[in-house]
Motif scaffolding. Structure first.
Motif, mmCIF file in Angstrom:
data_model
loop_
_atom_site.group_PDB
_atom_site.id
_atom_site.type_symbol
_atom_site.label_atom_id
_atom_site.label_comp_id
_atom_site.label_asym_id
_atom_site.label_seq_id
_atom_site.Cartn_x
_atom_site.Cartn_y
_atom_site.Cartn_z
ATOM 1 N N PHE A 1 0.845 -1.188 0.000
ATOM 2 C CA PHE A 1 0.000 0.000 0.000
ATOM 3 C C PHE A 1 0.887 1.246 0.000
ATOM 4 C CE2 PHE A 1 -2.926 -3.127 1.653
ATOM 5 C CZ PHE A 1 -4.175 -2.721 1.216
ATOM 6 N N THR B 1 -5.111 5.838 4.047
ATOM 7 C CA THR B 1 -4.808 4.407 4.137
ATOM 8 C C THR B 1 -4.430 3.992 5.550
ATOM 9 O OG1 THR B 1 -4.092 4.271 1.821
ATOM 10 C CG2 THR B 1 -3.245 2.592 3.315
ATOM 11 N N LEU C 1 3.263 -1.156 3.945
ATOM 12 C CA LEU C 1 2.731 0.137 3.562
ATOM 13 C C LEU C 1 3.768 1.228 3.750
ATOM 14 C CD1 LEU C 1 0.410 1.527 6.387
ATOM 15 C CD2 LEU C 1 1.678 -0.597 6.637
#
Length: 428
Positions: free
Chosen positions: A27, A33, A57
Protein backbone atom coordinates in the motif's frame (compact mmCIF):
# COMPACT_ATOMS: atom_id res chain seq x y z
CA UNK A 1 -14.09 -26.67 -36.91
CA UNK A 2 -14.53 -27.52 -33.27
CA UNK A 3 -13.06 -25.48 -30.47
CA UNK A 4 -12.54 -26.97 -27.02
CA UNK A 5 -11.44 -24.93 -24.02
CA UNK A 6 -9.44 -26.94 -21.51
CA UNK A 7 -8.79 -26.00 -17.89
CA UNK A 8 -6.77 -28.63 -16.05
CA UNK A 9 -6.13 -28.82 -12.35
CA UNK A 10 -3.08 -26.59 -12.77
CA UNK A 11 -5.11 -23.84 -14.39
CA UNK A 12 -7.02 -21.10 -12.68
CA UNK A 13 -10.64 -20.27 -13.40
CA UNK A 14 -11.36 -17.59 -15.99
CA UNK A 15 -11.87 -14.90 -13.36
CA UNK A 16 -9.52 -15.99 -10.61
CA UNK A 17 -6.53 -13.92 -9.64
CA UNK A 18 -4.42 -16.28 -7.58
CA UNK A 19 -3.56 -19.96 -7.59
CA UNK A 20 -2.59 -19.85 -3.92
CA UNK A 21 -4.23 -18.88 -0.67
CA UNK A 22 -1.63 -16.21 -0.03
CA UNK A 23 -1.13 -12.70 -1.41
CA UNK A 24 1.49 -10.00 -0.95
CA UNK A 25 0.16 -6.45 -1.11
CA UNK A 26 2.00 -3.12 -0.95
CA UNK A 27 0.00 0.00 0.00
CA UNK A 28 1.40 3.40 -1.06
CA UNK A 29 -0.76 6.29 0.09
CA UNK A 30 -1.23 8.63 3.02
CA UNK A 31 -3.40 8.98 6.11
CA UNK A 32 -6.52 7.82 4.24
CA UNK A 33 -4.81 4.41 4.14
CA UNK A 34 -3.15 4.45 7.55
CA UNK A 35 -6.10 5.75 9.63
CA UNK A 36 -7.76 2.76 11.35
CA UNK A 37 -5.01 0.64 9.77
CA UNK A 38 -6.74 -0.40 6.56
CA UNK A 39 -4.08 -3.00 5.63
CA UNK A 40 -4.56 -4.87 8.92
CA UNK A 41 -8.34 -5.07 8.38
CA UNK A 42 -7.66 -6.45 4.88
CA UNK A 43 -5.42 -9.07 6.49
CA UNK A 44 -8.04 -9.97 9.08
CA UNK A 45 -10.80 -10.41 6.50
CA UNK A 46 -8.50 -12.77 4.61
CA UNK A 47 -7.61 -14.73 7.77
CA UNK A 48 -11.28 -15.28 8.55
CA UNK A 49 -11.84 -16.68 5.05
CA UNK A 50 -8.89 -19.11 5.45
CA UNK A 51 -6.56 -17.02 3.32
CA UNK A 52 -3.44 -15.05 4.03
CA UNK A 53 -2.42 -11.53 3.04
CA UNK A 54 0.97 -10.11 3.83
CA UNK A 55 0.83 -6.31 3.64
CA UNK A 56 3.42 -3.57 3.77
CA UNK A 57 2.73 0.14 3.56
CA UNK A 58 4.33 3.53 3.17
CA UNK A 59 1.81 6.25 4.00
CA UNK A 60 3.33 9.62 4.99
CA UNK A 61 0.63 12.14 5.89
CA UNK A 62 -0.70 14.10 2.92
CA UNK A 63 1.61 12.34 0.46
CA UNK A 64 0.72 12.60 -3.23
CA UNK A 65 1.49 10.06 -5.93
CA UNK A 66 4.01 12.55 -7.32
CA UNK A 67 5.83 12.50 -3.99
CA UNK A 68 5.71 8.70 -3.89
CA UNK A 69 7.18 8.59 -7.39
CA UNK A 70 10.37 10.25 -6.11
CA UNK A 71 10.30 8.96 -2.53
CA UNK A 72 13.18 6.54 -2.11
CA UNK A 73 11.37 4.52 0.57
CA UNK A 74 8.37 4.03 -1.73
CA UNK A 75 10.57 3.09 -4.67
CA UNK A 76 12.64 0.67 -2.59
CA UNK A 77 9.49 -1.13 -1.53
CA UNK A 78 8.40 -1.42 -5.17
CA UNK A 79 11.85 -2.70 -6.13
CA UNK A 80 11.65 -5.29 -3.39
CA UNK A 81 9.44 -7.17 -5.80
CA UNK A 82 7.26 -10.24 -5.45
CA UNK A 83 4.08 -8.22 -4.96
CA UNK A 84 0.73 -9.51 -6.16
CA UNK A 85 -0.88 -6.06 -5.84
CA UNK A 86 0.55 -2.58 -5.42
CA UNK A 87 -2.15 -0.18 -4.18
CA UNK A 88 -1.77 3.48 -5.16
CA UNK A 89 -3.81 6.08 -3.25
CA UNK A 90 -3.68 9.70 -4.38
CA UNK A 91 -4.01 12.63 -1.98
CA UNK A 92 -7.76 13.13 -1.58
CA UNK A 93 -8.12 16.53 -3.30
CA UNK A 94 -5.66 16.20 -6.20
CA UNK A 95 -7.98 14.21 -8.54
CA UNK A 96 -10.69 16.93 -8.33
CA UNK A 97 -8.38 19.78 -9.36
CA UNK A 98 -7.90 19.53 -13.11
CA UNK A 99 -4.48 21.18 -13.18
CA UNK A 100 -3.01 18.80 -10.61
CA UNK A 101 -4.82 15.79 -12.02
CA UNK A 102 -3.23 16.32 -15.44
CA UNK A 103 0.17 17.61 -14.31
CA UNK A 104 0.77 15.68 -11.09
CA UNK A 105 -1.50 12.68 -10.54
CA UNK A 106 -1.49 11.20 -14.05
CA UNK A 107 2.25 11.60 -14.81
CA UNK A 108 3.15 10.20 -11.37
CA UNK A 109 0.75 7.29 -11.83
CA UNK A 110 2.42 6.45 -15.14
CA UNK A 111 5.90 6.52 -13.56
CA UNK A 112 4.85 4.39 -10.62
CA UNK A 113 3.08 1.89 -12.85
CA UNK A 114 6.18 1.61 -15.04
CA UNK A 115 8.29 0.92 -11.96
CA UNK A 116 5.81 -1.64 -10.64
CA UNK A 117 5.82 -3.52 -13.95
CA UNK A 118 9.61 -3.36 -14.21
CA UNK A 119 10.27 -4.93 -10.83
CA UNK A 120 7.06 -6.97 -10.50
CA UNK A 121 6.06 -8.15 -14.00
CA UNK A 122 3.03 -10.03 -12.71
CA UNK A 123 1.92 -7.52 -10.08
CA UNK A 124 -1.40 -5.74 -10.55
CA UNK A 125 -1.44 -1.98 -10.10
CA UNK A 126 -4.57 -1.25 -8.04
CA UNK A 127 -5.72 2.36 -7.64
CA UNK A 128 -7.52 3.18 -4.40
CA UNK A 129 -10.45 5.40 -5.37
CA UNK A 130 -11.16 7.49 -2.28
CA UNK A 131 -14.28 9.53 -1.42
CA UNK A 132 -15.47 13.11 -1.37
CA UNK A 133 -15.65 15.43 1.62
CA UNK A 134 -18.80 14.94 3.66
CA UNK A 135 -20.26 18.30 2.63
CA UNK A 136 -18.42 18.85 -0.66
CA UNK A 137 -16.99 22.36 -1.03
CA UNK A 138 -14.22 23.82 -3.16
CA UNK A 139 -10.83 22.11 -2.94
CA UNK A 140 -7.68 24.21 -3.47
CA UNK A 141 -3.96 23.53 -3.28
CA UNK A 142 -1.80 25.19 -0.62
CA UNK A 143 -1.08 28.14 -2.87
CA UNK A 144 -4.76 28.76 -3.51
CA UNK A 145 -3.97 29.20 -7.21
CA UNK A 146 -5.48 25.97 -8.47
CA UNK A 147 -8.90 24.88 -7.25
CA UNK A 148 -11.68 22.44 -7.99
CA UNK A 149 -15.27 23.44 -8.69
CA UNK A 150 -17.29 24.38 -5.63
CA UNK A 151 -18.89 20.99 -5.01
CA UNK A 152 -22.43 21.26 -3.68
CA UNK A 153 -22.26 18.06 -1.64
CA UNK A 154 -20.49 14.75 -1.13
CA UNK A 155 -21.95 13.13 -4.25
CA UNK A 156 -20.91 16.02 -6.48
CA UNK A 157 -17.30 15.72 -5.32
CA UNK A 158 -17.41 11.94 -5.48
CA UNK A 159 -18.43 12.04 -9.14
CA UNK A 160 -15.32 14.09 -9.90
CA UNK A 161 -13.08 11.60 -8.08
CA UNK A 162 -14.61 8.69 -9.98
CA UNK A 163 -13.94 10.34 -13.32
CA UNK A 164 -10.31 11.03 -12.45
CA UNK A 165 -9.54 7.51 -11.28
CA UNK A 166 -11.45 5.96 -14.15
CA UNK A 167 -9.41 7.92 -16.69
CA UNK A 168 -5.98 6.81 -15.50
CA UNK A 169 -6.93 3.18 -14.91
CA UNK A 170 -8.29 2.90 -18.44
CA UNK A 171 -5.12 4.37 -19.86
CA UNK A 172 -2.82 2.07 -17.89
CA UNK A 173 -4.97 -1.08 -17.99
CA UNK A 174 -4.81 -1.04 -14.22
CA UNK A 175 -7.37 -2.04 -11.62
CA UNK A 176 -9.33 0.41 -9.50
CA UNK A 177 -10.91 -0.35 -6.13
CA UNK A 178 -14.24 1.56 -6.20
CA UNK A 179 -14.22 2.43 -2.50
CA UNK A 180 -15.69 5.90 -3.03
CA UNK A 181 -18.57 4.45 -5.04
CA UNK A 182 -19.32 1.99 -2.23
CA UNK A 183 -19.26 4.94 0.19
CA UNK A 184 -21.73 6.80 -2.02
CA UNK A 185 -24.15 3.87 -2.01
CA UNK A 186 -24.06 3.49 1.76
CA UNK A 187 -24.35 7.23 2.44
CA UNK A 188 -27.14 7.88 -0.05
CA UNK A 189 -29.21 4.79 0.66
CA UNK A 190 -28.71 4.35 4.40
CA UNK A 191 -27.70 7.80 5.64
CA UNK A 192 -24.79 6.13 7.44
CA UNK A 193 -21.94 8.37 8.52
CA UNK A 194 -18.61 7.06 7.23
CA UNK A 195 -16.53 10.21 7.76
CA UNK A 196 -14.54 11.01 10.87
CA UNK A 197 -15.24 14.24 12.77
CA UNK A 198 -13.05 16.21 10.34
CA UNK A 199 -15.52 15.31 7.53
CA UNK A 200 -12.59 14.09 5.48
CA UNK A 201 -10.91 10.99 6.91
CA UNK A 202 -12.79 7.71 7.41
CA UNK A 203 -14.23 6.55 10.68
CA UNK A 204 -13.90 2.84 11.44
CA UNK A 205 -16.99 1.95 9.40
CA UNK A 206 -15.58 3.82 6.42
CA UNK A 207 -12.26 1.98 6.65
CA UNK A 208 -13.99 -1.36 7.13
CA UNK A 209 -16.06 -0.75 3.98
CA UNK A 210 -12.86 0.05 2.07
CA UNK A 211 -11.27 -3.16 3.36
CA UNK A 212 -14.28 -5.19 2.18
CA UNK A 213 -13.94 -3.73 -1.31
CA UNK A 214 -10.25 -4.69 -1.40
CA UNK A 215 -11.03 -8.14 -0.01
CA UNK A 216 -13.67 -8.85 -2.66
CA UNK A 217 -11.44 -7.58 -5.47
CA UNK A 218 -8.17 -9.23 -4.47
CA UNK A 219 -9.66 -12.67 -3.93
CA UNK A 220 -12.61 -12.43 -6.30
CA UNK A 221 -14.87 -13.70 -3.51
CA UNK A 222 -17.78 -12.23 -1.59
CA UNK A 223 -17.14 -10.41 1.66
CA UNK A 224 -20.69 -10.99 2.89
CA UNK A 225 -20.93 -13.06 6.07
CA UNK A 226 -17.20 -12.85 6.72
CA UNK A 227 -16.99 -13.43 10.46
CA UNK A 228 -14.43 -10.68 11.08
CA UNK A 229 -16.44 -7.58 11.99
CA UNK A 230 -13.88 -5.63 14.03
CA UNK A 231 -15.57 -3.26 16.46
CA UNK A 232 -18.81 -3.12 14.44
CA UNK A 233 -22.08 -4.79 15.31
CA UNK A 234 -23.10 -7.64 13.03
CA UNK A 235 -25.86 -5.70 11.28
CA UNK A 236 -23.56 -2.83 10.30
CA UNK A 237 -20.78 -5.19 9.23
CA UNK A 238 -23.11 -7.16 6.97
CA UNK A 239 -24.47 -3.94 5.44
CA UNK A 240 -20.94 -2.83 4.56
CA UNK A 241 -19.94 -6.29 3.35
CA UNK A 242 -22.98 -6.64 1.08
CA UNK A 243 -22.48 -3.10 -0.28
CA UNK A 244 -18.87 -3.85 -1.17
CA UNK A 245 -19.94 -7.03 -2.98
CA UNK A 246 -22.73 -5.33 -4.90
CA UNK A 247 -20.42 -2.58 -6.15
CA UNK A 248 -17.51 -4.88 -7.04
CA UNK A 249 -19.45 -7.66 -8.74
CA UNK A 250 -22.41 -5.79 -10.24
CA UNK A 251 -20.09 -3.76 -12.50
CA UNK A 252 -17.23 -6.25 -12.66
CA UNK A 253 -15.59 -5.02 -15.86
CA UNK A 254 -15.72 -1.36 -14.80
CA UNK A 255 -12.90 -1.95 -12.34
CA UNK A 256 -10.79 -3.79 -14.95
CA UNK A 257 -10.97 -7.02 -13.00
CA UNK A 258 -11.06 -8.89 -16.31
CA UNK A 259 -7.83 -7.54 -17.79
CA UNK A 260 -5.56 -10.35 -16.63
CA UNK A 261 -7.95 -13.09 -17.71
CA UNK A 262 -6.68 -15.14 -20.61
CA UNK A 263 -8.91 -16.21 -23.49
CA UNK A 264 -6.95 -18.54 -25.72
CA UNK A 265 -8.11 -18.78 -29.33
CA UNK A 266 -6.74 -19.07 -32.85
CA UNK A 267 -7.73 -19.47 -36.47
CA UNK A 268 -5.82 -21.14 -39.30
CA UNK A 269 -5.53 -21.51 -43.05
CA UNK A 270 -4.69 -24.86 -44.59
CA UNK A 271 -2.77 -25.01 -47.85
CA UNK A 272 -2.27 -28.69 -48.58
CA UNK A 273 0.34 -29.75 -45.98
CA UNK A 274 1.14 -26.16 -44.99
CA UNK A 275 -0.85 -24.43 -42.24
CA UNK A 276 -0.65 -20.78 -41.20
CA UNK A 277 -1.91 -20.15 -37.65
CA UNK A 278 -3.35 -16.82 -36.52
CA UNK A 279 -3.25 -16.22 -32.77
CA UNK A 280 -6.49 -14.62 -31.49
CA UNK A 281 -5.77 -14.91 -27.76
CA UNK A 282 -6.87 -11.99 -25.62
CA UNK A 283 -5.24 -10.62 -22.49
CA UNK A 284 -2.95 -7.81 -21.46
CA UNK A 285 0.52 -8.31 -22.84
CA UNK A 286 3.01 -9.88 -22.77
CA UNK A 287 1.71 -13.43 -23.02
CA UNK A 288 3.60 -16.69 -23.40
CA UNK A 289 2.44 -19.16 -26.05
CA UNK A 290 2.95 -22.89 -26.42
CA UNK A 291 1.73 -24.61 -29.59
CA UNK A 292 1.39 -28.38 -29.86
CA UNK A 293 0.89 -29.40 -33.51
CA UNK A 294 0.02 -33.01 -32.58
CA UNK A 295 2.82 -34.46 -34.70
CA UNK A 296 5.67 -34.23 -32.20
CA UNK A 297 6.50 -30.64 -33.14
CA UNK A 298 6.00 -27.52 -30.98
CA UNK A 299 6.39 -23.75 -31.22
CA UNK A 300 6.49 -20.72 -28.93
CA UNK A 301 5.91 -18.20 -31.74
CA UNK A 302 2.87 -15.99 -31.60
CA UNK A 303 1.68 -16.80 -35.15
CA UNK A 304 3.55 -19.88 -36.35
CA UNK A 305 3.28 -21.81 -39.60
CA UNK A 306 3.73 -25.54 -39.85
CA UNK A 307 4.20 -28.26 -42.46
CA UNK A 308 2.58 -31.66 -41.93
CA UNK A 309 3.84 -34.92 -43.40
CA UNK A 310 0.69 -37.04 -43.46
CA UNK A 311 -2.94 -36.75 -44.52
CA UNK A 312 -4.98 -36.94 -41.31
CA UNK A 313 -6.75 -34.85 -38.67
CA UNK A 314 -4.45 -33.21 -36.15
CA UNK A 315 -5.58 -31.91 -32.75
CA UNK A 316 -3.70 -28.61 -32.47
CA UNK A 317 -3.43 -27.02 -29.02
CA UNK A 318 -2.57 -23.44 -28.10
CA UNK A 319 -1.78 -22.75 -24.45
CA UNK A 320 -1.75 -19.01 -23.73
CA UNK A 321 -0.38 -17.76 -20.44
CA UNK A 322 -0.14 -14.42 -18.65
CA UNK A 323 1.67 -14.89 -15.33
CA UNK A 324 -0.42 -17.43 -13.39
CA UNK A 325 -3.42 -17.15 -15.73
CA UNK A 326 -3.64 -19.88 -18.35
CA UNK A 327 -6.16 -20.96 -20.96
CA UNK A 328 -6.02 -23.61 -23.69
CA UNK A 329 -7.73 -23.72 -27.08
CA UNK A 330 -7.92 -26.85 -29.24
CA UNK A 331 -8.96 -27.12 -32.89
CA UNK A 332 -9.04 -30.06 -35.28
CA UNK A 333 -6.91 -29.38 -38.38
CA UNK A 334 -7.59 -31.65 -41.35
CA UNK A 335 -4.71 -32.20 -43.78
CA UNK A 336 -5.50 -33.55 -47.24
CA UNK A 337 -2.66 -32.98 -49.68
CA UNK A 338 -4.11 -32.39 -53.15
CA UNK A 339 -2.70 -34.12 -56.19
CA UNK A 340 -2.98 -30.92 -58.24
CA UNK A 341 -0.18 -29.12 -56.42
CA UNK A 342 2.52 -27.90 -58.75
CA UNK A 343 6.03 -27.89 -57.28
CA UNK A 344 7.92 -25.05 -58.93
CA UNK A 345 11.30 -25.97 -60.38
CA UNK A 346 14.14 -25.23 -59.77
CA UNK A 347 13.13 -23.69 -56.43
CA UNK A 348 11.55 -26.65 -54.64
CA UNK A 349 10.51 -24.57 -51.62
CA UNK A 350 7.69 -22.90 -53.60
CA UNK A 351 4.31 -24.54 -54.19
CA UNK A 352 1.37 -23.49 -56.34
CA UNK A 353 -2.22 -24.69 -56.07
CA UNK A 354 -4.62 -25.54 -57.61
CA UNK A 355 -3.69 -26.14 -61.20
CA UNK A 356 -6.00 -25.87 -63.08
CA UNK A 357 -7.39 -22.99 -61.04
CA UNK A 358 -10.67 -21.07 -61.03
CA UNK A 359 -11.20 -17.97 -58.86
CA UNK A 360 -8.09 -18.08 -56.69
CA UNK A 361 -4.50 -19.20 -57.03
CA UNK A 362 -2.50 -20.02 -53.88
CA UNK A 363 1.26 -19.67 -53.67
CA UNK A 364 3.14 -21.12 -50.70
CA UNK A 365 6.70 -20.25 -49.75
CA UNK A 366 8.44 -22.48 -47.22
CA UNK A 367 11.23 -19.95 -46.87
CA UNK A 368 10.39 -16.38 -45.81
CA UNK A 369 12.12 -14.39 -48.56
CA UNK A 370 11.12 -11.32 -50.54
CA UNK A 371 9.63 -12.44 -53.85
CA UNK A 372 8.35 -10.60 -56.90
CA UNK A 373 5.41 -12.52 -58.35
CA UNK A 374 4.26 -11.84 -61.92
CA UNK A 375 1.22 -13.33 -63.62
CA UNK A 376 1.85 -13.45 -67.39
CA UNK A 377 -0.62 -14.23 -70.17
CA UNK A 378 0.12 -16.44 -73.19
CA UNK A 379 1.26 -13.39 -75.15
CA UNK A 380 4.01 -12.66 -72.63
CA UNK A 381 2.34 -9.62 -71.10
CA UNK A 382 2.48 -9.08 -67.33
CA UNK A 383 -1.13 -8.64 -66.22
CA UNK A 384 -0.63 -8.59 -62.44
CA UNK A 385 2.28 -8.32 -59.99
CA UNK A 386 2.61 -8.81 -56.23
CA UNK A 387 5.49 -8.10 -53.85
CA UNK A 388 5.62 -11.09 -51.48
CA UNK A 389 7.24 -9.11 -48.61
CA UNK A 390 8.34 -12.27 -46.78
CA UNK A 391 4.82 -13.68 -46.58
CA UNK A 392 4.62 -17.47 -46.55
CA UNK A 393 1.18 -17.82 -48.11
CA UNK A 394 -0.31 -15.59 -50.80
CA UNK A 395 -3.81 -15.74 -52.23
CA UNK A 396 -3.61 -14.53 -55.83
CA UNK A 397 -7.04 -13.23 -57.02
CA UNK A 398 -7.91 -14.57 -60.48
CA UNK A 399 -11.71 -14.32 -60.70
CA UNK A 400 -11.52 -11.62 -63.42
CA UNK A 401 -9.23 -13.63 -65.69
CA UNK A 402 -10.60 -15.34 -68.77
CA UNK A 403 -10.07 -19.06 -69.17
CA UNK A 404 -6.80 -20.08 -70.77
CA UNK A 405 -3.08 -20.61 -70.27
CA UNK A 406 -1.00 -18.34 -68.01
CA UNK A 407 2.45 -18.33 -66.51
CA UNK A 408 3.53 -17.51 -62.97
CA UNK A 409 7.01 -16.04 -62.73
CA UNK A 410 8.52 -15.76 -59.23
CA UNK A 411 11.74 -13.82 -58.73
CA UNK A 412 13.74 -14.20 -55.52
CA UNK A 413 14.69 -10.58 -54.79
CA UNK A 414 17.78 -11.63 -52.85
CA UNK A 415 19.30 -14.30 -55.13
CA UNK A 416 17.56 -13.11 -58.33
CA UNK A 417 16.64 -16.74 -59.02
CA UNK A 418 13.57 -17.01 -61.25
CA UNK A 419 11.01 -19.83 -61.12
CA UNK A 420 8.30 -20.15 -63.77
CA UNK A 421 5.29 -22.42 -63.98
CA UNK A 422 2.59 -22.83 -66.63
CA UNK A 423 -0.92 -22.80 -65.22
CA UNK A 424 -4.41 -23.14 -66.64
CA UNK A 425 -7.59 -21.34 -65.73
CA UNK A 426 -10.59 -23.56 -66.34
CA UNK A 427 -14.24 -23.37 -65.34
CA UNK A 428 -14.14 -27.07 -64.47
Amino acid sequence: MQKILILTFILISSISFSQTDSLRVLFLGNSYTSVNNLPIIVEELANYSNRNVHTELHTPGGHTLEQHSINESSLLKIRKGDWDFVVLQEQSQIPTIDFHKENSMYPAARRLNDSIKKYNPCAKTLFYMTWGRRFGGQQCDDSGVYCSPDFVDFTHMQDSLESAYWGITQELNALVAPVGIAWKKVINENETILHAVDNSHPNYSGTYLAACVFHSMMWNIYSFENSFIGNLDEEMAQLLQSTADSIVFHSYNNWNLHISQVNSDFSFEVFNDFVQFNNLSECIQPMIYHWDFDDGEYSSEENPSHNYQNNQTYEVKLISQYCENIDTAIYDVFIDVNTDVERLIPDESIFLSPNPFQNQLNIQFNNAVNYQIDLINDLGNIIHSIDGKQEKLIHFPTEKLSNGIYFVRITNQETKRISTCKILKSKI
